[in-house]
Design an enzyme around this catalytic site. Structure first.
Site, short mmCIF file in Angstrom:
data_model
loop_
_atom_site.label_atom_id
_atom_site.label_comp_id
_atom_site.label_asym_id
_atom_site.label_seq_id
_atom_site.Cartn_x
_atom_site.Cartn_y
_atom_site.Cartn_z
N ASP A 1 1.33 -1.17 0.35
CA ASP A 1 0.18 0.05 -0.06
C ASP A 1 0.90 0.71 -0.48
O ASP A 1 1.43 1.47 -1.23
CB ASP A 1 -0.89 0.09 1.14
CG ASP A 1 -1.82 1.39 1.49
OD1 ASP A 1 -2.80 1.37 0.32
OD2 ASP A 1 -2.04 2.28 2.18
N TYR B 1 -1.72 11.55 2.21
CA TYR B 1 -2.43 11.80 1.26
C TYR B 1 -2.30 13.12 0.99
O TYR B 1 -2.79 13.73 -0.15
CB TYR B 1 -3.83 10.75 1.13
CG TYR B 1 -4.27 9.65 1.24
CD1 TYR B 1 -4.46 9.09 0.49
CD2 TYR B 1 -3.90 8.73 2.75
CE1 TYR B 1 -4.49 7.32 0.37
CE2 TYR B 1 -4.38 7.55 2.95
CZ TYR B 1 -4.03 7.09 1.88
OH TYR B 1 -4.44 5.36 1.60
N HIS C 1 -7.48 -6.72 -1.50
CA HIS C 1 -6.00 -5.77 -1.01
C HIS C 1 -5.02 -5.79 0.33
O HIS C 1 -3.92 -5.73 0.68
CB HIS C 1 -6.65 -4.16 -1.05
CG HIS C 1 -5.49 -3.18 -0.06
ND1 HIS C 1 -5.16 -2.19 -1.70
CD2 HIS C 1 -5.22 -2.46 0.28
CE1 HIS C 1 -4.70 -1.42 -0.68
NE2 HIS C 1 -4.41 -1.42 0.45
#
Length: 337
Positions: A144, A251, A318
């Protein structure tokens, strides 16, 4: 965007179902099977916890083993060192296996300045941590957001890596292409806009982190992939002062996400594919049921990674590292031999 809209956007985009690992019937006599399991358990390396001052921050890390070679495991959002507890116990028998809490997470430092969460800072964190541990070259394993950092590390410091292992994390050159031109990936990445929003902390922490529990642990709590002990460990890590903001700042600092109509972004330097070449032998493990990072991220990957091995796990999401730990470990061990 209203809180109700971002909540709907998040649930529609990030919720992924955990798939329980398949199990083959053991036809050996029960006593023999029990001895085999007990023997395997005694071979698991003990995990200890330490700290290192690197690059202006204090990183907490979990460590197993004292092998001649270093394996460094890098987690993503919203994980912490615990993501790799199975790998630490497994590879600590042969290597020095280390999994840090990345800056902003759990027990590591959480800088207040947003710019301190740019990828270049985390790359330098890893470089200095390896130095502190006494290793010039090492094996880097990442998932990730950790994968985004690992790709950047491999591009910037190929001389420091023996091998690179990436789990469900797109190469930056490929992901830039996908976000620019693939409507499906743009839709799948829409949750990133919520993560960058001012409402993110309140939405994700509401009802004792219910959204994160569902997104990460989900059906795994029902199928046995995760336990109640795992759930408590995650909530404790998310509850550390500043930890949720620290993870979300990855982010925000990267301005991550699909293009938004009317949004003004800083000018992006001209894309130069040659600058994204990974010269390190690389294994990419991909759970094909990932609904956040689509399998199209594998298309054209060999253009950027000449020494590439891909292992697809059709029933993995994921969170394949949790769902199929034995298979993930098998692929890693075969590759680094």
């Amino acid at each position: 965007m209203t809180p109700r809209q971002v909540r709907h956007l998040f649930l529609a985009s990030i919720l992924v179902a955990c798939v329980a690992p398949s199990a083959n019937a053991d036809e050996r006599p029960a006593a023999e099977a029990g001895r085999q399991r007990a023997s395997a358990q005694t071979r698991k390396a003990e995990i200890t916890h330490q700290y290192a001052e690197v690059n202006g921050v204090r990183l907490h890390y979990a460590k197993a083993g004292n092998g001649r070679k270093l394996m460094l495991f890098v987690h993503g959002f919203p994980e912490f060192w615990y993501e790799y507890k199975t790998q630490l116990a497994e590879f600590g028998n042969s290597y020095t296996a280390v999994a840090p809490d990345m800056r902003g997470y759990n027990l590591s430092s959480k800088p207040s300045e947003l710019e301190k969460y740019q990828v270049s800072y985390m790359v330098e964190d890893l470089r200095q941590l390896a130095d502190k541990l006494g290793h010039k070259k090492f094996i880097l394993v990442a998932h990730d957001w950790g994968g985004a950092i690992a790709w950047a590390f491999a591009i910037a410091h190929p001389d420091r890596l023996e091998k690179l292992v990436i789990i469900n994390a797109p190469h930056p050159g490929v992901f830039q292409r996908e976000l620019a031109s693939n409507p499906d990936q743009q839709k799948a990445s829409a949750y990133m806009l919520m993560f960058r929003s001012p409402q993110a902390e309140s939405l994700l922490s509401a009802n004792n982190y219910a959204m994160l529990v569902q997104a990460v642990l989900g059906d795994g709590l029902k199928t046995g992939v995760f336990t109640e002990e795992d759930k408590r460990a995650y909530i404790e890590a998310w509850s550390q002062p500043g930890a949720l903001t620290g993870g979300l700042n990855y982010y925000r600092a990267a301005n991550a996400g699909p293009p938004v109509s009317g949004e003004t972004r800083p000018a992006v330097p001209a894309f130069k594919p040659d600058a994204f070449i990974v010269k390190v032998p690389t294994l990419v493990i991909w759970g094909e049921k990932d609904t956040a990072l689509l399998i199209s991220s594998l298309d054209g990957l060999d253009t950027f990674v000449p020494k590439l091995t891909i292992k697809r796990i059709p029933d993995g999401s994921h969170w394949v590292i949790h769902e199929r730990p034995d298979l993930v470990n098998q692929y890693i061990r075969e590759f680094i031999r």
